[in-house]
Design an enzyme around this catalytic site. Structure first.
Site, mmCIF file in Angstrom:
data_model
loop_
_atom_site.group_PDB
_atom_site.id
_atom_site.type_symbol
_atom_site.label_atom_id
_atom_site.label_comp_id
_atom_site.label_asym_id
_atom_site.label_seq_id
_atom_site.Cartn_x
_atom_site.Cartn_y
_atom_site.Cartn_z
ATOM 1 N N LYS A 1 -26.807 39.518 5.863
ATOM 2 C CA LYS A 1 -25.765 38.700 5.236
ATOM 3 C C LYS A 1 -24.786 38.104 6.262
ATOM 4 O O LYS A 1 -24.753 38.528 7.426
ATOM 5 C CB LYS A 1 -25.013 39.572 4.218
ATOM 6 C CG LYS A 1 -25.881 40.021 3.030
ATOM 7 C CD LYS A 1 -25.044 40.805 2.008
ATOM 8 C CE LYS A 1 -25.870 41.218 0.807
ATOM 9 N NZ LYS A 1 -25.046 41.934 -0.212
ATOM 10 N N TYR B 1 -28.744 34.930 -6.926
ATOM 11 C CA TYR B 1 -28.033 36.052 -7.552
ATOM 12 C C TYR B 1 -27.811 35.850 -9.050
ATOM 13 O O TYR B 1 -26.943 36.492 -9.624
ATOM 14 C CB TYR B 1 -26.697 36.284 -6.851
ATOM 15 C CG TYR B 1 -26.812 37.109 -5.591
ATOM 16 C CD1 TYR B 1 -27.218 38.448 -5.629
ATOM 17 C CD2 TYR B 1 -26.484 36.574 -4.347
ATOM 18 C CE1 TYR B 1 -27.312 39.210 -4.489
ATOM 19 C CE2 TYR B 1 -26.574 37.343 -3.182
ATOM 20 C CZ TYR B 1 -26.991 38.664 -3.259
ATOM 21 O OH TYR B 1 -27.070 39.423 -2.124
ATOM 22 N N PHE C 1 -17.682 39.817 -9.926
ATOM 23 C CA PHE C 1 -17.647 39.429 -8.507
ATOM 24 C C PHE C 1 -18.643 38.313 -8.183
ATOM 25 O O PHE C 1 -18.815 37.964 -7.014
ATOM 26 C CB PHE C 1 -17.936 40.649 -7.619
ATOM 27 C CG PHE C 1 -19.222 41.358 -7.950
ATOM 28 C CD1 PHE C 1 -20.446 40.896 -7.483
ATOM 29 C CD2 PHE C 1 -19.212 42.505 -8.736
ATOM 30 C CE1 PHE C 1 -21.630 41.533 -7.800
ATOM 31 C CE2 PHE C 1 -20.402 43.157 -9.059
ATOM 32 C CZ PHE C 1 -21.610 42.661 -8.590
ATOM 33 N N ARG D 1 -34.265 50.410 1.124
ATOM 34 C CA ARG D 1 -32.990 50.754 0.478
ATOM 35 C C ARG D 1 -32.392 52.025 1.090
ATOM 36 O O ARG D 1 -31.171 52.176 1.173
ATOM 37 C CB ARG D 1 -33.164 50.850 -1.035
ATOM 38 C CG ARG D 1 -33.461 49.468 -1.632
ATOM 39 C CD ARG D 1 -33.545 49.468 -3.133
ATOM 40 N NE ARG D 1 -32.267 49.690 -3.780
ATOM 41 C CZ ARG D 1 -31.371 48.724 -4.034
ATOM 42 N NH1 ARG D 1 -31.594 47.474 -3.665
ATOM 43 N NH2 ARG D 1 -30.254 49.019 -4.639
ATOM 44 N N THR E 1 -24.528 50.764 -1.684
ATOM 45 C CA THR E 1 -23.865 49.456 -1.760
ATOM 46 C C THR E 1 -22.471 49.502 -1.145
ATOM 47 O O THR E 1 -22.088 48.606 -0.389
ATOM 48 C CB THR E 1 -23.751 49.020 -3.242
ATOM 49 O OG1 THR E 1 -25.036 49.139 -3.856
ATOM 50 C CG2 THR E 1 -23.244 47.599 -3.365
ATOM 51 N N ARG F 1 -25.436 50.153 6.291
ATOM 52 C CA ARG F 1 -24.120 49.918 5.691
ATOM 53 C C ARG F 1 -23.060 50.882 6.216
ATOM 54 O O ARG F 1 -21.906 50.503 6.387
ATOM 55 C CB ARG F 1 -24.234 49.949 4.172
ATOM 56 C CG ARG F 1 -24.870 48.642 3.644
ATOM 57 C CD ARG F 1 -25.326 48.767 2.238
ATOM 58 N NE ARG F 1 -25.684 47.477 1.634
ATOM 59 C CZ ARG F 1 -26.350 47.359 0.491
ATOM 60 N NH1 ARG F 1 -26.732 48.450 -0.164
ATOM 61 N NH2 ARG F 1 -26.635 46.165 0.010
ATOM 62 N N ASN G 1 -21.388 43.667 2.766
ATOM 63 C CA ASN G 1 -22.090 44.905 3.100
ATOM 64 C C ASN G 1 -23.382 44.684 3.891
ATOM 65 O O ASN G 1 -24.312 45.478 3.823
ATOM 66 C CB ASN G 1 -22.319 45.740 1.835
ATOM 67 C CG ASN G 1 -23.156 45.019 0.796
ATOM 68 O OD1 ASN G 1 -23.566 43.889 1.005
ATOM 69 N ND2 ASN G 1 -23.410 45.682 -0.320
ATOM 70 N N HIS H 1 -29.039 42.782 2.104
ATOM 71 C CA HIS H 1 -29.572 42.842 0.740
ATOM 72 C C HIS H 1 -30.998 43.345 0.822
ATOM 73 O O HIS H 1 -31.717 43.011 1.764
ATOM 74 C CB HIS H 1 -29.593 41.439 0.099
ATOM 75 C CG HIS H 1 -30.478 41.361 -1.115
ATOM 76 N ND1 HIS H 1 -30.045 41.722 -2.356
ATOM 77 C CD2 HIS H 1 -31.792 41.024 -1.254
ATOM 78 C CE1 HIS H 1 -31.056 41.589 -3.220
ATOM 79 N NE2 HIS H 1 -32.128 41.166 -2.570
ATOM 80 N N GLU I 1 -38.237 37.410 -5.296
ATOM 81 C CA GLU I 1 -37.316 37.062 -4.208
ATOM 82 C C GLU I 1 -38.072 36.565 -2.973
ATOM 83 O O GLU I 1 -37.609 35.655 -2.291
ATOM 84 C CB GLU I 1 -36.437 38.270 -3.871
ATOM 85 C CG GLU I 1 -35.458 38.597 -5.001
ATOM 86 C CD GLU I 1 -34.621 39.835 -4.726
ATOM 87 O OE1 GLU I 1 -33.828 40.207 -5.617
ATOM 88 O OE2 GLU I 1 -34.745 40.443 -3.641
#
Ligand code: GTP
Ligand code: MG
Length: 138
Positions: A9, A49, A57, A85, A91, A102, A112, A115, A126
């Protein structure tokens, strides 16, 4: 063999962390089989998203994702979705296990750093959103 979509990100590309993040994926046995640096428009971020569009948010998230370049990538490996993950961590970085991306790099629950797809169906969707089959080189 499983594949998952990963995004490095804007908070992480801004701080030149793509190499350090990729090292964590590769150290965990995930192979980067496709990768490109792109700058999303707010509309593209919004479409990606879409599942979160009712969340409070959503606007902030789309604005953030379009604020600077991202690196989109496809990671491949045994159990790649769950493994990715695990390497990402929770998160909210305050709750992320030590040594996760993270925990080490994220600035906040919003900014964070990464993704990762959360299930086989979303991973397939995706990946297809960003890559053509020809771009996936296992
Ligand atoms: P992803 O891998 O990015 O999907 O993260 P996740 O599955 O751990 O979280 P989730 O799908 O619930 O939320 C998607 C993204 O929305 C998160 O990664 C955050 O960037 C953002 N997000 C989640 N909760 C908040 C929040 O309370 N505030 C803000 N600003 N962003 C949030
Ligand atoms: Mg999610």
């Amino acid at each position: 063999i499983e594949r998952t979509l990963s995004i490095i990100k804007p908070d992480a590309t801004n701080r030149n962390l793509t190499g350090k993040i990729n090292a964590k994926f590769e150290d965990a046995g995930l192979r980067i089989v496709a990768q490109k640096r792109i700058h999303l428009t707010p509309a593209q971020a919004g479409q990606f998203y879409e599942v979160h569009k009712e969340r409070p948010f959503y606007g902030e998230l789309c604005e953030f994702m379009a604020s600077a370049p991202v690196v989109v990538q496809v990671l491949e490996g045994e159990g790649a979705i769950a493994k990715n993950r695990e390497v990402m961590g929770a998160t909210n970085p305050a709750q992320a296990d030590e040594g996760t991306i993270r925990a080490d790099f994220a600035l906040s629950v919003g900014e964070n750093s990464v993704h990762g797809s959360d299930a086989p169906e979303t991973a397939a969707q995706e990946i297809a959103y960003f890559f053509s089959g020809l771009e996936l080189v296992g």
